[in-house]
Design an enzyme around this catalytic site. Structure first.
Site, PDB file in Angstrom:
ATOM      1  NE  ARG A  59     -54.719 -20.902   4.696  1.00 18.03           N
ATOM      2  CZ  ARG A  59     -55.754 -20.733   5.330  1.00 18.03           C
ATOM      3  NH1 ARG A  59     -56.530 -19.327   5.103  1.00 18.03           N
ATOM      4  NH2 ARG A  59     -56.651 -21.461   6.093  1.00 18.03           N
ATOM      5  CE1 TYR A 112     -39.183 -19.182 -15.354  1.00 22.12           C
ATOM      6  CE2 TYR A 112     -40.916 -18.843 -13.973  1.00 22.12           C
ATOM      7  CZ  TYR A 112     -40.012 -19.578 -14.611  1.00 22.12           C
ATOM      8  OH  TYR A 112     -39.865 -21.011 -13.871  1.00 22.12           O
ATOM      9  CG  ASP A 184     -40.979 -10.112 -12.245  1.00 23.31           C
ATOM     10  OD1 ASP A 184     -39.870 -10.151 -11.493  1.00 23.31           O
ATOM     11  OD2 ASP A 184     -41.254 -11.346 -12.562  1.00 23.31           O
ATOM     12  CE  LYS A 209     -35.898 -17.056 -10.037  1.00 22.44           C
ATOM     13  NZ  LYS A 209     -35.839 -18.585  -9.835  1.00 22.44           N
TER      14      LYS A 209
HETATM   15  N1  LCS Z   1     -40.235 -13.715 -12.292  1.00 20.44           N
HETATM   16  C1  LCS Z   1     -39.123 -13.928 -13.020  1.00 20.44           C
HETATM   17  C2  LCS Z   1     -38.548 -12.604 -13.615  1.00 20.44           C
HETATM   18  C3  LCS Z   1     -38.412 -14.992 -13.040  1.00 20.44           C
HETATM   19  O1  LCS Z   1     -37.119 -15.096 -13.345  1.00 20.44           O
HETATM   20  C4  LCS Z   1     -39.012 -15.995 -12.228  1.00 20.44           C
HETATM   21  C5  LCS Z   1     -38.467 -17.316 -12.224  1.00 20.44           C
HETATM   22  C6  LCS Z   1     -40.465 -16.044 -11.649  1.00 20.44           C
HETATM   23  C7  LCS Z   1     -40.896 -14.851 -11.823  1.00 20.44           C
HETATM   24  C8  LCS Z   1     -40.907 -17.068 -10.926  1.00 20.44           C
HETATM   25  O2  LCS Z   1     -40.275 -17.106  -9.936  1.00 20.44           O
HETATM   26  P1  LCS Z   1     -40.452 -18.538  -8.844  1.00 20.44           P
HETATM   27  O3  LCS Z   1     -41.914 -19.007  -8.861  1.00 20.44           O
HETATM   28  O4  LCS Z   1     -39.506 -19.624  -9.737  1.00 20.44           O
HETATM   29  O5  LCS Z   1     -39.940 -18.189  -7.425  1.00 20.44           O
HETATM   30  N2  LCS Z   1     -37.303 -17.601 -13.114  1.00 20.44           N
HETATM   31  C9  LCS Z   1     -36.711 -18.791 -13.123  1.00 20.44           C
HETATM   32  C10 LCS Z   1     -35.599 -18.795 -14.189  1.00 20.44           C
HETATM   33  O6  LCS Z   1     -35.581 -18.064 -14.930  1.00 20.44           O
HETATM   34  N3  LCS Z   1     -35.169 -20.133 -14.055  1.00 20.44           N
HETATM   35  O7  LCS Z   1     -35.711 -20.939 -13.122  1.00 20.44           O
HETATM   36  C11 LCS Z   1     -36.649 -20.082 -12.558  1.00 20.44           C
END
Ligand code: LCS
Length: 394
Positions: A59, A112, A184, A209
């Site tokens: 961790r 998001y 972001d 992503k």
């Molecule tokens: N920031 C952006 C721009 C995102 O599109 C997402 C997830 C996150 C943060 C959060 O990331 P995660 O915790 O899922 O790794 N976006 C998603 C979307 O548009 N569809 O499913 C997840």
């Protein structure tokens, strides 16, 4: 990569974060261990006191995780990075490290969905207020700032509307007031947008992503520009947990090796598909950073080296037509997430952004009929044929 030479992004994608290891492995191995042996009691005590550097517990530190962190820090041009269990965990780490009760945040209204609800339903309980504004509008940002504002959090291009915010101009507003700027950078990756060079202080990624790029990992990263701030972030992460694990670090690090060439293909494919949609008689409007019709096209040209792989559009038949399309496409898969090699189609109002209150969605122009595409790296003609299979049914 030992040398401090400023290698190109192409070379850094392949080599960053690879450290010497005992057996000379070319790829950083997966140190799938929760804990590390001390040589003796005094050695353990020295590590805990920080008198000697070494590994204690995964961790806190793990070589596979560190290799991935170093790779992302190197690509973004930041001092250090902190691997998190998801993109949301990365956003949470950023907020938990920077904010105190009574602070105020200015956040892009088109973000998001869960980023918005984290601020409005969780951080609000700790006395932190957030103004959600159209961050493409500098006057709106200036009007939202008050003497408690600690952080401006921008997602650009924003999910799912692809609204673009001028990072440099926002940093110029924030800096004299001592306000920090976090970006972001998930939609662009370090290949297409370089927030630190534009004045941002922190970058977060959902590495789920483009960075990983293969639809098989959930992970996140916080990148800090200044070395001095890193220990505070590390301490918070060690205590709130939510770290990435060695196996996912390995997968993301492997994905990063092809990031540059994948982004090139995402750009090319998405550009062709956006043009196809813009000229299609059944399509009402298209939002894509590479189209001149995008309201912030000039901002994109200034701060991004490519349009990326995300497209939003609405059909003339609105939601009903959108449903027919989404239920009948071929090659495209009806799924949330984005940034992978495979092309995905989804409906933000009922899926990724369903958690946002309807009024907030409408204010951010996340219309009920908006369809979002994540364009993958398949053959572009087959992707267009696959869309036509759905469009023809409308
Ligand atoms: N920031 C952006 C721009 C995102 O599109 C997402 C997830 C996150 C943060 C959060 O990331 P995660 O915790 O899922 O790794 N976006 C998603 C979307 O548009 N569809 O499913 C997840």
């Amino acid at each position: 990569m030992k040398s401090n030479k400023n290698y190109s992004l192409d070379t850094r994608c392949v080599h960053s974060g690879i450290e010497d290891n005992e057996v000379g492995a070319v790829v950083t191995p997966i140190y799938q261990t929760s804990t590390f042996k001390f040589k003796d009691v005094d050695h353990g005590a020295r590590l805990f006191k920080g008198e000697e550097q070494g590994y204690i517990y995964t961790r806190m530190r793990n070589p596979t995780v560190e290799a991935c962190e170093m790779a992302v820090a190197s690509l973004e041009g930041g001092a250090k990075a902190l691997g998190c269990g998801s993109g949301m965990a990365a956003t949470n780490l950023l907020l938990a490290t920077l904010l105190n009760a009574g602070d105020h945040v200015v956040c892009s209204e088109s973000v998001y969905g869960p980023t918005s609800t984290l601020l409005s339903t969780v951080y609000s309980r700790f006395g932190i207020k957030t103004s959600f504004v159209d961050t493409s509008d500098l006057e709106a940002i200036k009007n939202a700032i008050n003497d408690k504002t600690k952080l401006i959090f921008i997602e650009t291009p924003g999910n799912p509307t692809l609204v673009m915010s001028d990072i440099q101009a926002i940093a110029d507003i924030a800096k004299p007031k001592g306000i920090k700027v976090a970006v972001d950078n998930t939609f662009m990756s370090p290949i297409l947008q370089r927030p630190f060079e534009l004045g941002a202080d922190y970058i977060i990624h959902s590495m789920t992503k483009f960075l990983n790029g293969h639809g098989d990992v959930v992970a996140g990263m916080v990148v800090v520009k200044n070395e001095e701030e890193y220990p505070t972030f590390r301490k918070v992460l060690n205590h709130i947990g939510g770290v990435i694990d060695p196996f996912n670090s390995f997968l993301v690090h492997r994905g990063i090796k092809t990031l540059k060439i994948r982004m090139e293909r995402h750009n090319e494919n998405a550009m062709k598909i956006a043009e196809f949609l813009e000229n299609h008689p059944k399509v009402d409007w298209v939002r894509f950073p590479g189209l001149k019709s995008h309201p912030q096209y000039e901002i994109g040209q200034k701060q991004m080296s490519g349009p990326g792989g995300m497209i939003s559009f609405e059909l003339k038949g609105g939601l009903d037509a959108g449903k027919i399309l989404m239920n009948n496409v071929e090659v495209w898969q009806l799924a949330v997430s984005l940034g992978g090699v495979e092309s995905l189609i989804q409906h933000p109002a009922s899926m990724t952004h369903a958690i946002m209150p309807k009024e907030q969605r409408e204010k951010a122009q996340i219309t009920d009929g908006l369809v979002r595409l994540s364009v993958g790296i398949e053959d572009v003609d087959e992707l267009i044929e696959g869309l036509n299979a759905g469009l023809d049914k409308i």
